[in-house]
Design a protein around this motif. Structure first.
Motif, mmCIF file in Angstrom:
data_model
loop_
_atom_site.group_PDB
_atom_site.id
_atom_site.type_symbol
_atom_site.label_atom_id
_atom_site.label_comp_id
_atom_site.label_asym_id
_atom_site.label_seq_id
_atom_site.Cartn_x
_atom_site.Cartn_y
_atom_site.Cartn_z
ATOM 1 N N LYS A 157 -17.856 6.049 2.772
ATOM 2 C CA LYS A 157 -17.752 5.174 1.601
ATOM 3 C C LYS A 157 -18.988 4.287 1.461
ATOM 4 O O LYS A 157 -18.934 3.235 0.837
ATOM 5 N N LYS B 30 -16.535 -6.336 1.184
ATOM 6 C CA LYS B 30 -15.858 -5.299 1.949
ATOM 7 C C LYS B 30 -16.894 -4.323 2.482
ATOM 8 O O LYS B 30 -17.686 -3.764 1.726
ATOM 9 N N ALA C 144 -6.795 0.554 -6.020
ATOM 10 C CA ALA C 144 -7.836 1.441 -5.511
ATOM 11 C C ALA C 144 -7.347 2.865 -5.692
ATOM 12 O O ALA C 144 -6.141 3.112 -5.719
ATOM 13 N N TYR D 153 -11.359 -7.977 -3.151
ATOM 14 C CA TYR D 153 -11.995 -7.615 -1.880
ATOM 15 C C TYR D 153 -13.493 -7.649 -2.163
ATOM 16 O O TYR D 153 -14.111 -6.632 -2.448
ATOM 17 N N PHE E 11 0.855 -1.188 0.000
ATOM 18 C CA PHE E 11 0.000 0.000 0.000
ATOM 19 C C PHE E 11 0.890 1.236 0.000
ATOM 20 O O PHE E 11 1.679 1.430 0.934
ATOM 21 N N TYR F 145 -1.196 -7.440 10.182
ATOM 22 C CA TYR F 145 0.004 -6.651 10.488
ATOM 23 C C TYR F 145 0.906 -7.394 11.478
ATOM 24 O O TYR F 145 2.041 -6.997 11.692
ATOM 25 N N ASP G 288 -2.481 -3.527 -4.162
ATOM 26 C CA ASP G 288 -3.806 -2.966 -3.920
ATOM 27 C C ASP G 288 -4.197 -2.121 -5.137
ATOM 28 O O ASP G 288 -3.420 -1.283 -5.582
ATOM 29 N N ASP H 232 -12.354 5.984 -2.993
ATOM 30 C CA ASP H 232 -11.828 4.925 -3.859
ATOM 31 C C ASP H 232 -12.278 5.085 -5.303
ATOM 32 O O ASP H 232 -11.907 4.273 -6.165
ATOM 33 N N ASP I 284 -8.043 5.540 -3.704
ATOM 34 C CA ASP I 284 -7.909 6.409 -2.520
ATOM 35 C C ASP I 284 -6.459 6.731 -2.196
ATOM 36 O O ASP I 284 -6.177 7.736 -1.552
ATOM 37 N N TYR J 268 -11.248 0.828 9.574
ATOM 38 C CA TYR J 268 -10.159 1.185 8.653
ATOM 39 C C TYR J 268 -9.465 2.492 9.061
ATOM 40 O O TYR J 268 -8.562 2.950 8.368
ATOM 41 N N PHE K 293 -5.618 2.687 9.098
ATOM 42 C CA PHE K 293 -5.066 2.509 7.741
ATOM 43 C C PHE K 293 -5.069 3.836 6.996
ATOM 44 O O PHE K 293 -4.118 4.159 6.276
ATOM 45 N N ARG K 294 -6.149 4.588 7.164
ATOM 46 C CA ARG K 294 -6.238 5.853 6.416
ATOM 47 C C ARG K 294 -5.194 6.840 6.912
ATOM 48 O O ARG K 294 -4.697 7.653 6.140
ATOM 49 N N TYR L 252 -9.167 -10.161 6.194
ATOM 50 C CA TYR L 252 -8.229 -9.084 6.521
ATOM 51 C C TYR L 252 -8.450 -8.659 7.967
ATOM 52 O O TYR L 252 -9.507 -8.142 8.298
ATOM 53 N N SER M 127 -9.678 -3.187 -4.161
ATOM 54 C CA SER M 127 -10.213 -3.048 -2.800
ATOM 55 C C SER M 127 -11.272 -1.960 -2.715
ATOM 56 O O SER M 127 -11.511 -1.400 -1.664
ATOM 57 N N VAL N 285 -7.961 -6.033 9.950
ATOM 58 C CA VAL N 285 -7.637 -4.684 9.491
ATOM 59 C C VAL N 285 -6.985 -3.836 10.587
ATOM 60 O O VAL N 285 -6.879 -4.249 11.752
ATOM 61 N N SER N 286 -6.600 -2.640 10.162
ATOM 62 C CA SER N 286 -5.827 -1.746 11.024
ATOM 63 C C SER N 286 -6.495 -1.499 12.376
ATOM 64 O O SER N 286 -5.822 -1.465 13.410
HETATM 65 C C1 PBG Z 1 -8.800 1.035 0.316
HETATM 66 C C2 PBG Z 1 -8.337 0.136 1.393
HETATM 67 C C3 PBG Z 1 -8.632 0.308 2.741
HETATM 68 C C4 PBG Z 1 -8.013 -0.741 3.416
HETATM 69 C C5 PBG Z 1 -7.347 -1.528 2.471
HETATM 70 N N1 PBG Z 1 -7.570 -0.979 1.224
HETATM 71 C C6 PBG Z 1 -9.359 1.395 3.441
HETATM 72 C C7 PBG Z 1 -10.657 1.860 2.974
HETATM 73 O O1 PBG Z 1 -11.385 1.169 2.259
HETATM 74 O O2 PBG Z 1 -10.998 2.975 3.330
HETATM 75 C C8 PBG Z 1 -8.082 -0.937 4.890
HETATM 76 C C9 PBG Z 1 -7.117 -1.886 5.502
HETATM 77 C C10 PBG Z 1 -6.964 -1.729 6.970
HETATM 78 O O3 PBG Z 1 -7.742 -1.000 7.639
HETATM 79 O O4 PBG Z 1 -6.039 -2.347 7.523
HETATM 80 N N2 PBG Z 1 -8.015 1.081 -0.774
#
Ligand code: PBG
Length: 337
Positions: free
Chosen positions: A230, A207, A132, A204, A89, A326, A130, A142, A134, A213, A216-217, A284, A177, A286-287
């Motif tokens: 989103k 999702k 996407a 994905y 990413f 992670y 990835d 995205d 964003d 998330y 991650f952002r 996933y 994604s 996620v974060s």
């Molecule tokens: C978007 C994308 C996101 C994540 C992976 N790809 C965030 C979103 O959709 O806003 C999140 C992954 C994470 O939170 O670990 N390209």
């Protein structure tokens, strides 16, 4: 009541004692139904510009963004620990983010440079890119935005171009994604047309529009730009049947494997996907899930290592073939010991 109870009343057990098999470690090992191995773990990396550069992510203590040269080192460590693949990413420099997200298909963008550097130095680890917008758009969405609307078909055109430059740079798997309609079919067609018929698509597929998330952002630098949410493309967290429709569509369009995201709060979706479809399924962690474990452990509320292992086993128990996490490097090393 208690004083009238005696051993004789246990006859209803009929000799069945489920605790027998749990009495000793060797016996627990014999009846264990799921096993976690390094091959189950996919490690996400955040890429930044620079040389020998790492930066901290406040909401993800312990995870760092890495410059390309350090990504190569990380890839070597991952390969040595038995991790099969990395998910990349980019944190695109601000001045390259734009309304039309054109940096997404610049063959020399940060993602592509990371892909080709890792591919040439560590050819035996899988690279997941990835796909996407964003990470390249000035809106943090995205998709391309016009009059507040997230455009579907125009977005897909840009994504397909992005997938091509990634495949040329060395991506083994492209992972859309975004959740636009039809993006898997479009990307498959364009990849095949350019001779990349061996590049896989990990979609994905289910999702959700999720608060998990958030960290991650921060990591990719899109969070502060994002206006609105989103929810016109990512799924409503109240739904589950809809996830099956999304997954079915992506498989039909040519996805080689599918993903459910977020992870732990959506294990019911992983299980339904496993029971209904015969393709590899990834989840996933996620974060935000990472952050929950790290911050809870730092506060002394959880045993960190045990929380990590329990959560990763839960994914496998639910039917996932693998997990993006992670924690991947740390856990793969522990498992390999
Ligand atoms: C978007 C994308 C996101 C994540 C992976 N790809 C965030 C979103 O959709 O806003 C999140 C992954 C994470 O939170 O670990 N390209």
């Amino acid at each position: 009541m208690a004083e009238h109870w005696n051993k004789h009343d246990m006859d209803f057990l009929g000799g069945r004692r489920l605790r027998r098999s749990r009495r000793t470690e060797w016996s627990r090992a014999m009846v264990r139904e799921t096993v976690l191995t390094p091959a189950d773990l996919i490690w996400p990396l955040f890429v930044i510009e620079g040389q020998n550069e790492k930066t901290q992510i406040k909401s993800m203590p312990g995870v760092e963004r890495l410059s390309v040269d350090l990504c190569v080192e990380a890839a070597r460590a991952a390969r040595d620990a038995g991790i099969p693949a990395l998910a990349l990413f980019p944190n695109t420099p601000d001045h390259l983010r734009s309304e039309n997200a054109a940096e997404a298909y610049n063959p020399d963008n940060l993602m592509c440079r990371a892909l080709s550097a890792i591919k040439s130095a560590v050819p035996d680890i899988g690279l997941i890119a990835d796909v996407a917008l964003d990470e390249y758009s000035s809106d943090g969405q995205d998709g391309l935005v016009r009059d507040g609307e997230i455009l579907n078909d125009e977005t897909i055109t840009v994504m397909a171009r992005s997938a091509i430059v990634q495949a040329k740079a060395g991506a083994d798997i492209v992972a859309p994604s975004d959740m636009m309609d039809g993006r898997v079919g479009a990307i498959r067609a364009v990849l095949d047309g350019e001779g990349f018929d061996q590049v896989q698509i990990m979609s994905y597929a289910a999702k959700y529009a999720s608060c998990f998330y958030g960290p991650f952002r921060e990591a990719v630098g899109s969070g502060s730009r994002l206006r609105g949410d989103k929810r016109t493309y990512q799924m409503d967290f109240a739904n589950s049947d809809e996830a099956l429709r999304e997954i079915a569509a992506d498989i039909e369009e040519g996805a080689d494997s599918i993903m459910v995201k977020p992870g732990l709060p959506y294990l019911d979706i992983v299980r339904r996907a496993k029971d209904n479809f015969n393709v590899p399924i990834y989840a996933y962690q996620v974060s935000g899930e990472y952050a929950m474990i790290e911050f809870a452990a730092a506060a002394g509320a959880l045993d960190r290592t045990r929380a990590i292992h329990e959560s990763l086993h839960a994914f496998k128990r639910a039917g996932a073939n693998g997990v993006l996490t992670y924690f991947a490097l740390e856990v793969a090393r522990e498992l390999g010991r």
